[in-house]
Design a protein around this motif. Structure first.
Motif, PDB file in Angstrom:
ATOM      1  N   GLU A   1     108.865  52.926  60.505  1.00 49.88           N
ATOM      2  CA  GLU A   1     109.175  52.447  61.854  1.00 49.88           C
ATOM      3  C   GLU A   1     108.250  53.034  62.912  1.00 49.88           C
ATOM      4  OE1 GLU A   1     113.175  53.697  62.189  1.00 49.88           O
ATOM      5  OE2 GLU A   1     113.973  52.171  60.809  1.00 49.88           O
ATOM      6  N   GLN A   2     107.480  54.060  62.552  1.00 53.71           N
ATOM      7  CA  GLN A   2     106.593  54.717  63.511  1.00 53.71           C
ATOM      8  C   GLN A   2     105.294  55.074  62.809  1.00 53.71           C
ATOM      9  OE1 GLN A   2     106.730  59.066  65.253  1.00 53.71           O
ATOM     10  NE2 GLN A   2     108.199  57.822  66.398  1.00 53.71           N
ATOM     11  N   PRO A   3     104.147  54.792  63.421  1.00 53.20           N
ATOM     12  CA  PRO A   3     102.872  55.161  62.788  1.00 53.20           C
ATOM     13  C   PRO A   3     102.680  56.671  62.787  1.00 53.20           C
ATOM     14  CG  PRO A   3     102.506  54.374  65.020  1.00 53.20           C
ATOM     15  CD  PRO A   3     103.959  54.144  64.735  1.00 53.20           C
ATOM     16  N   GLY A   4     101.860  57.122  61.872  1.00 55.07           N
ATOM     17  CA  GLY A   4     101.586  58.552  61.788  1.00 55.07           C
ATOM     18  C   GLY A   4     101.470  58.983  60.341  1.00 55.07           C
ATOM     19  N   TYR A   5     100.935  60.156  60.140  1.00 52.85           N
ATOM     20  CA  TYR A   5     100.699  60.661  58.788  1.00 52.85           C
ATOM     21  C   TYR A   5     101.856  61.536  58.325  1.00 52.85           C
ATOM     22  CZ  TYR A   5      96.064  58.763  59.449  1.00 52.85           C
ATOM     23  OH  TYR A   5      95.023  57.893  59.683  1.00 52.85           O
ATOM     24  N   ILE A   6     102.094  61.511  57.017  1.00 54.21           N
ATOM     25  CA  ILE A   6     103.215  62.224  56.401  1.00 54.21           C
ATOM     26  C   ILE A   6     102.714  63.273  55.417  1.00 54.21           C
ATOM     27  CG2 ILE A   6     105.219  61.963  54.893  1.00 54.21           C
ATOM     28  CD1 ILE A   6     105.492  59.079  55.979  1.00 54.21           C
ATOM     29  N   TYR A   7     101.861  62.818  54.491  1.00 54.79           N
ATOM     30  CA  TYR A   7     101.433  63.627  53.349  1.00 54.79           C
ATOM     31  C   TYR A   7     100.133  63.012  52.867  1.00 54.79           C
ATOM     32  CZ  TYR A   7     102.054  66.172  48.901  1.00 54.79           C
ATOM     33  OH  TYR A   7     101.902  67.010  47.817  1.00 54.79           O
ATOM     34  N   THR A   8      99.158  63.813  52.527  1.00 51.45           N
ATOM     35  CA  THR A   8      97.818  63.293  52.274  1.00 51.45           C
ATOM     36  C   THR A   8      97.763  62.324  51.097  1.00 51.45           C
ATOM     37  OG1 THR A   8      96.495  64.937  53.437  1.00 51.45           O
ATOM     38  CG2 THR A   8      95.543  64.031  51.447  1.00 51.45           C
ATOM     39  N   ARG A   9      98.659  62.428  50.140  1.00 52.83           N
ATOM     40  CA  ARG A   9      98.693  61.418  49.070  1.00 52.83           C
ATOM     41  C   ARG A   9      99.029  60.040  49.624  1.00 52.83           C
ATOM     42  NH1 ARG A   9     102.976  60.180  45.757  1.00 52.83           N
ATOM     43  NH2 ARG A   9     103.972  62.161  46.231  1.00 52.83           N
ATOM     44  N   LEU A  10      99.704  60.001  50.759  1.00 50.14           N
ATOM     45  CA  LEU A  10     100.098  58.735  51.378  1.00 50.14           C
ATOM     46  C   LEU A  10      99.137  58.301  52.478  1.00 50.14           C
ATOM     47  CD1 LEU A  10     103.905  59.531  51.743  1.00 50.14           C
ATOM     48  CD2 LEU A  10     102.730  58.454  49.814  1.00 50.14           C
ATOM     49  N   GLY A  11      98.239  59.169  52.903  1.00 53.07           N
ATOM     50  CA  GLY A  11      97.302  58.827  53.963  1.00 53.07           C
ATOM     51  C   GLY A  11      96.806  60.064  54.674  1.00 53.07           C
ATOM     52  N   ASN A  12      95.567  59.976  55.177  1.00 54.90           N
ATOM     53  CA  ASN A  12      94.928  61.118  55.824  1.00 54.90           C
ATOM     54  C   ASN A  12      93.883  60.570  56.791  1.00 54.90           C
ATOM     55  OD1 ASN A  12      92.429  63.031  55.847  1.00 54.90           O
ATOM     56  ND2 ASN A  12      94.077  64.373  55.139  1.00 54.90           N
ATOM     57  N   PRO A  13      93.716  61.156  57.983  1.00 61.00           N
ATOM     58  CA  PRO A  13      92.770  60.602  58.948  1.00 61.00           C
ATOM     59  C   PRO A  13      91.327  60.526  58.450  1.00 61.00           C
ATOM     60  CG  PRO A  13      94.218  62.198  60.003  1.00 61.00           C
ATOM     61  CD  PRO A  13      94.472  62.299  58.535  1.00 61.00           C
ATOM     62  N   THR A  14      90.882  61.526  57.696  1.00 60.28           N
ATOM     63  CA  THR A  14      89.520  61.492  57.170  1.00 60.28           C
ATOM     64  C   THR A  14      89.373  60.369  56.156  1.00 60.28           C
ATOM     65  OG1 THR A  14      89.415  63.893  57.446  1.00 60.28           O
ATOM     66  CG2 THR A  14      87.695  62.865  56.124  1.00 60.28           C
ATOM     67  N   THR A  15      90.327  60.269  55.267  1.00 61.64           N
ATOM     68  CA  THR A  15      90.319  59.208  54.266  1.00 61.64           C
ATOM     69  C   THR A  15      90.361  57.837  54.923  1.00 61.64           C
ATOM     70  OG1 THR A  15      91.436  60.638  52.674  1.00 61.64           O
ATOM     71  CG2 THR A  15      91.550  58.269  52.282  1.00 61.64           C
ATOM     72  N   ARG A  16      91.142  57.736  55.998  1.00 63.63           N
ATOM     73  CA  ARG A  16      91.285  56.442  56.665  1.00 63.63           C
ATOM     74  C   ARG A  16      89.969  55.959  57.244  1.00 63.63           C
ATOM     75  NH1 ARG A  16      93.177  51.918  55.836  1.00 63.63           N
ATOM     76  NH2 ARG A  16      93.905  50.698  57.625  1.00 63.63           N
ATOM     77  N   GLU A  17      89.166  56.866  57.783  1.00 64.65           N
ATOM     78  CA  GLU A  17      87.866  56.440  58.301  1.00 64.65           C
ATOM     79  C   GLU A  17      86.998  55.872  57.197  1.00 64.65           C
ATOM     80  OE1 GLU A  17      83.846  58.317  60.267  1.00 64.65           O
ATOM     81  OE2 GLU A  17      85.783  58.970  61.077  1.00 64.65           O
ATOM     82  N   LEU A  18      87.003  56.523  56.036  1.00 64.45           N
ATOM     83  CA  LEU A  18      86.233  56.011  54.904  1.00 64.45           C
ATOM     84  C   LEU A  18      86.708  54.610  54.531  1.00 64.45           C
ATOM     85  CD1 LEU A  18      84.286  56.231  52.489  1.00 64.45           C
ATOM     86  CD2 LEU A  18      86.140  57.382  51.242  1.00 64.45           C
ATOM     87  N   GLU A  19      88.011  54.421  54.432  1.00 64.67           N
ATOM     88  CA  GLU A  19      88.557  53.129  54.036  1.00 64.67           C
ATOM     89  C   GLU A  19      88.139  52.025  55.003  1.00 64.67           C
ATOM     90  OE1 GLU A  19      92.616  54.827  51.835  1.00 64.67           O
ATOM     91  OE2 GLU A  19      92.681  54.187  53.937  1.00 64.67           O
ATOM     92  N   LEU A  20      88.260  52.293  56.301  1.00 66.74           N
ATOM     93  CA  LEU A  20      87.914  51.285  57.296  1.00 66.74           C
ATOM     94  C   LEU A  20      86.414  50.995  57.294  1.00 66.74           C
ATOM     95  CD1 LEU A  20      90.208  52.414  60.253  1.00 66.74           C
ATOM     96  CD2 LEU A  20      90.531  50.441  58.739  1.00 66.74           C
ATOM     97  N   LYS A  21      85.616  51.997  57.013  1.00 64.51           N
ATOM     98  CA  LYS A  21      84.160  51.823  56.993  1.00 64.51           C
ATOM     99  C   LYS A  21      83.752  50.902  55.846  1.00 64.51           C
ATOM    100  CE  LYS A  21      81.875  55.494  58.091  1.00 64.51           C
ATOM    101  NZ  LYS A  21      81.359  55.170  59.441  1.00 64.51           N
ATOM    102  N   VAL A  22      84.276  51.160  54.649  1.00 67.99           N
ATOM    103  CA  VAL A  22      83.896  50.336  53.494  1.00 67.99           C
ATOM    104  C   VAL A  22      84.481  48.927  53.620  1.00 67.99           C
ATOM    105  CG1 VAL A  22      83.959  50.129  50.979  1.00 67.99           C
ATOM    106  CG2 VAL A  22      83.632  52.376  52.027  1.00 67.99           C
TER     107      VAL A  22
END
Length: 417
Positions: free
Chosen positions: A59-80
């Motif tokens: 119900e709210q955006p944001g990070y919980i646990y790196t297995r579920l998402g991480n800001p550094t990882t997210r940049e890589l995903e959006l770039k590719v």
């Protein structure tokens, strides 16, 4: 000057060379760091119990646990994702993590998969050995034969999986045919685009549903990371992230994601050099009397050459060849290389040479390799970034030594791969 700025307003970056550097990047609001911050953390702190519950509930955006998402990882995903011209991506711990997560998220017991008869050895092992344990049927077909692809279709077919160019013999498949075939029969299409990267080939342009990469290779480019990435539409990526990636745990570490982001900044200039060097090496080998055949789409006599300019921007940095000689001659030749490193993988700054039948494609039986067109004498080179004259000189001296050894048939060669 003001009229000039009005005439040429700033547009979002479109060229892939620019996207490699800027796509997906979020400005560091706290410190203004130019380089992407590395969020080397396993978990994230909530402001309140209510916030934590809201994030878990979606119900709210944001990070919980790196297995579920991480800001550094997210940049890589959006770039590719931007480079592939697709909506979203999911980064994985290895290239095989990407293969497993992208297929197992959509296949279940009783389903049927059509796979190319020649693919990376561990992809073959997953489909041929592991999927059978879970009741998933797989047909391996020659995907250059469009009638064979059509004949493999079954009522329970759910997915088609292929690489192009194919590892290790550089066969090029027709993405337009595969995309149209899968759309017509309403099955998912998955293409491994590792060999060419999004700079040289974008399978989504031909209707492919899911694109995967071993990010270990060209995307990182420096031989110090193992990783993978899956690219698709937002719904499919969400399915993958909430099922196979979340529950099987094949997610990337933030540090590895950060290294790949750094590597991507030079991807365009690296690929230019890889392709230029590989073309010159292929042309040299094609004229050498000790070489029986060279497999490289950049050569005019290669069946895949017709796809350059239509499907592929260039032929890539990997080539394979057959020697005029025995398997022992091949072993001897490889062992004489001094600049080229005897190692598996590809896409590194260093030139790498290896023997697929005994290394990357050893999960195939001898009969399976024969059916896939992978001979015992095939040698694969990932052409690196060294000066091309030095690469060719190393191959030349090794070939000279091999030819000298061939003149002494009474000697027994004992070197092993």
């Amino acid at each position: 000057m003001s009229s000039s700025s009005n005439q040429y307003p700033f547009q979002p970056p479109q060229h892939p060379e620019t996207q490699c550097i800027h796509a997906g990047k979020v400005k560091d609001a706290q410190y203004g760091a130019l380089a992407t911050p590395l969020y080397q953390t396993s978990t994230f702190v909530f402001d309140s119990a209510e916030q934590g519950a809201a994030r878990f509930a979606g119900e709210q955006p944001g990070y919980i646990y790196t297995r579920l998402g991480n800001p550094t990882t997210r940049e890589l995903e959006l770039k590719v994702a931007a480079l592939e011209g697709m909506a979203d991506a999911a980064a994985t711990a290895t290239g095989m993590g990407a293969v497993a997560a992208s297929t197992m998220a959509f296949l279940q017991q009783g389903d049927h998969l059509i796979a190319s008869k020649a693919i990376y050895g561990c992809s073959f092992a997953l489909f041929n050995h592991q999927f059978a344990r879970y009741g998933i049927e797989v047909s391996f077909v020659d995907m250059t034969d469009h009638q064979a692809v059509a004949a493999a279709l079954q009522p329970n077919t759910k997915m088609l999986f292929a690489e192009t160019p194919i590892n290790p013999n550089l066969v090029v498949l027709d993405l337009e045919f595969l995309g149209n075939f899968c759309k017509k029969h309403q099955i998912l299409s998955v293409i491994d685009n590792t060999f060419l990267t999004p700079l040289l080939q974008q399978p989504a342009r031909f209707g492919i549903d899911i694109v995967i990469h071993s990010a270990t290779k060209y995307l990182n480019g420096h031989g110090d990371v193992v990783a993978g990435i899956i690219v698709s539409d937002a719904d499919k990526i969400q399915t993958i992230k909430l099922t196979t990636l979340k529950d099987m745990g094949a997610t990337i570490s933030p540090h590895d994601a950060w290294l790949i982001i750094r590597g991507l900044k030079t991807l365009s200039v690296r690929m230019e050099r890889h392709c230029s060097n590989a073309q010159k090496v292929a042309e040299y080998l094609a004229e050498h009397p000790a070489i029986a055949k060279v497999f490289y789409p950049g050569l005019p006599d290669h069946p895949g050459h017709k796809f350059i300019g239509k499907q592929m921007a260039a032929a890539g940095g990997v080539l394979a060849f057959e020697l005029n000689g025995s398997l022992d001659d091949g072993r001897y030749f490889i062992n004489q290389c001094e600049l080229l490193s005897l190692a598996v993988s590809l896409g590194d700054a260093e030139s790498l040479i290896q023997h697929p039948a005994s290394m990357t494609h050893s999960p195939y039986t001898a009969e399976e390799r024969k059916m896939a067109g992978i001979s015992d004498g095939l040698i694969r080179i990932s052409v690196g970034l060294e000066h091309v004259v030095d690469i060719i000189n190393d191959l030349s001296q090794a070939l000279v030594k091999m030819q000298g050894q061939q003149k002494r048939p009474s000697e027994t060669l004992t070197c092993n791969l």
